[in-house]
Design an enzyme around this catalytic site. Structure first.
Site, PDB file in Angstrom:
ATOM      1  CB  SER A 106      -0.961  -0.039   1.183  1.00 15.52           C
ATOM      2  OG  SER A 106      -2.007   0.876   1.008  1.00 15.52           O
ATOM      3  CG  ASP A 250      -2.393   4.030  -2.059  1.00 19.41           C
ATOM      4  OD1 ASP A 250      -3.187   3.965  -3.028  1.00 19.41           O
ATOM      5  OD2 ASP A 250      -2.535   3.340  -1.041  1.00 19.41           O
ATOM      6  CG  ASP A 254      -5.996   1.022  -1.140  1.00 17.98           C
ATOM      7  OD1 ASP A 254      -5.114   1.899  -1.097  1.00 17.98           O
ATOM      8  OD2 ASP A 254      -6.020   0.046  -0.364  1.00 17.98           O
TER       9      ASP A 254
END
Length: 462
Positions: A106, A250, A254
């Site tokens: 992430s 990112d 998401d």
């Protein structure tokens, strides 16, 4: 360098010692644990798992290890290769697969990678299921397939295009009105898969795209968390290019942040607020965000006659409450949009398409749209305590101190005052209390944080 095992998956830095970092052995072990859990959970003879990754340098290595571990368990794999978290979430039900794994850390820096685990709905696993996988990994209770029962790998690199098509087919997305608006938008894809999929979506909606850091080579040009202090380059470029706004995602796409036409941050917290404002104006209903998210969503929801509720922090918790309360939109204040009309997962593509449609319809600048919303300001702090201090006891004492206010202990301690709020949460891995405050001015948010920190120190005797 560290390895973090949690109910939502495994995350760590590449290299180093097994069990301390995300080494090849750790990747294999946790892929095997997930595959074993899936076999036990479904009781099916033949299973299929969808796998995709972001553009991290370690992605191809981890992908190869995970794919072949599942093959060794007798599980078929649909390999999307370079992809996004929401794209894998969309692919799982479309492929009628039994689960999915996204290889991404992430917003963490490039030395990190992770295995994010999905169920057959393309949603993150429940806490109970995640705990079972950790147990299986710990005991190494794996039973691999014999040579005649190995899984097969199917490569499918069409899913980013399929995901875009699914977004464009949503009733509240109007590519035609966006095309007529003649938008020019700068995109910062942080040199990951967002640099491919977001410009593609925009171009299909008739938007002129200025690309910044859109080469998916995994060399992140700045800290990949889309916060103001990391985004000086795009803020400058939006003004130089006289663009209508900027888009930042990112590495796994998401989380979504906008830059206003004046080069200022729209505010991550306000991504969900703006998109929800549009959705609620067309389809009135309820909303959910987590307890650490802005009160502005509550205000907008009530303006449209809906009910707002706050869940514990964590996407799984937001989704569960959204389902229970029939929320038509929800998410997290970190720029995560969850729009169940497509799927129950944070999805920057959905956010971008809905935002563009709303902007084209409103015929106003992004800066003016931001100024039209209730003004809130946050202060995010933490207090580090010694390991000997009982953090839980401090939280209980703080809840008791404010028992005459509106207090929630669902996730730490959240105290809602008339004009502002504070949310105290302990870290699961360190003796830390995180202190989030929000008020109508930055000064008031900061002052409330200082007051609460002083009160915690007094309770702790430090």
């Amino acid at each position: 360098m560290t390895l973090i095992k949690s109910i939502s998956g495994i995350r760590g830095t590449i290299g180093g010692q097994t069990g301390d970092n995300l080494t090849p052995l750790d990747a294999v072990k946790f892929a095997a644990a997930y595959g074993t859990w899936l076999k036990n959970h479904t009781k099916k003879d033949k299973l299929t798992v969808v796998i995709g990754r972001d553009a991290r340098i370690s992605g191809p290595m981890i992908q190869s290890l995970v794919v072949n571990t599942l093959v060794g368990l007798g599980i078929d794999v649909i390999d999307l290769d370079l992809s996004t978290t929401p794209t894998v979430e969309v692919a799982v039900p479309l492929e009628k697969a039994d689960g999915g794994i996204i290889l991404t850390a992430s917003h963490n820096p490039k030395q990190w990678n992770a295995l994010k685990l999905l169920n057959e709905k393309g949603e993150f696993l429940s806490g109970a299921d995640g705990a079972k996988i950790l147990e299986i990994a710990e005991s190494e209770a794996f039973d691999f397939a014999d040579v005649d029962s190995l899984g097969e790998v199917t490569r499918n690199d069409a899913y980013m295009d399929i995901h875009i098509d699914e977004v464009l087919e949503l009733p509240l997305v109007d590519a035609e009105i966006v095309k007529q608006a003649g938008f020019k938008v700068v995109v910062d894809g942080v040199n990951s898969s967002g640099g491919i999929i977001i410009p593609k979506l925009l171009e299909q909606m008739g938007v002129e795209v200025v690309r910044l850091y859109c080469t998916p080579d995994g060399h992140f040009p700045h800290n990949p968390e889309p916060l103001k202090e990391h985004l000086g380059d795009i803020c400058k470029l939006v003004v130089e290019e006289k663009a209508h706004f900027g888009i930042v995602v990112d590495p796994d796409v998401d989380r979504l942040a906008f830059i206003s036409d004046d080069g200022e941050m729209f505010g991550e917290e306000y991504t969900l607020v703006a998109v929800a404002d549009y959705v609620l104006s067309k389809t009135p209903g309820n909303t959910v965000s987590n307890m650490s998210s802005s009160r502005a969503l509550r205000d907008i929801t009530q303006k449209h006659g809906g009910i707002y509720e706050a869940s514990a922090v964590g996407e799984v918790n937001v989704v569960e409450m959204m389902k229970n309360n029939n929320a038509i939109i929800g998410g997290e204040g970190n720029g995560g949009i969850i729009y169940p009309e497509l799927h129950y997962g944070r999805d920057s593509l959905v956010g971008v398409a809905l935002f563009l449609t709303y902007l084209a319809e409103k015929k106003m600048s992004v800066a003016a749209l931001r100024a039209s919303y209730p003004q809130y300001y946050m202060s995010k702090n933490k207090i580090e305590l010694t390991p000997q201090i009982d953090v839980d006891a401090i939280l209980v004492a703080m809840a008791d101190k404010y028992k005459n206010e509106q207090v929630s202990t669902v996730d730490g301690v959240k105290v809602d005052f008339a004009e502002d709020w504070v949310h105290l949460r302990k870290s699961n891995t360190e003796p830390i209390i995180r202190i989030y405050t929000e008020a109508h001015t930055q000064q008031k948010a900061d002052e409330l944080a200082v007051r609460i920190i002083d009160e915690i120190k007094a309770v702790a005797g430090i």
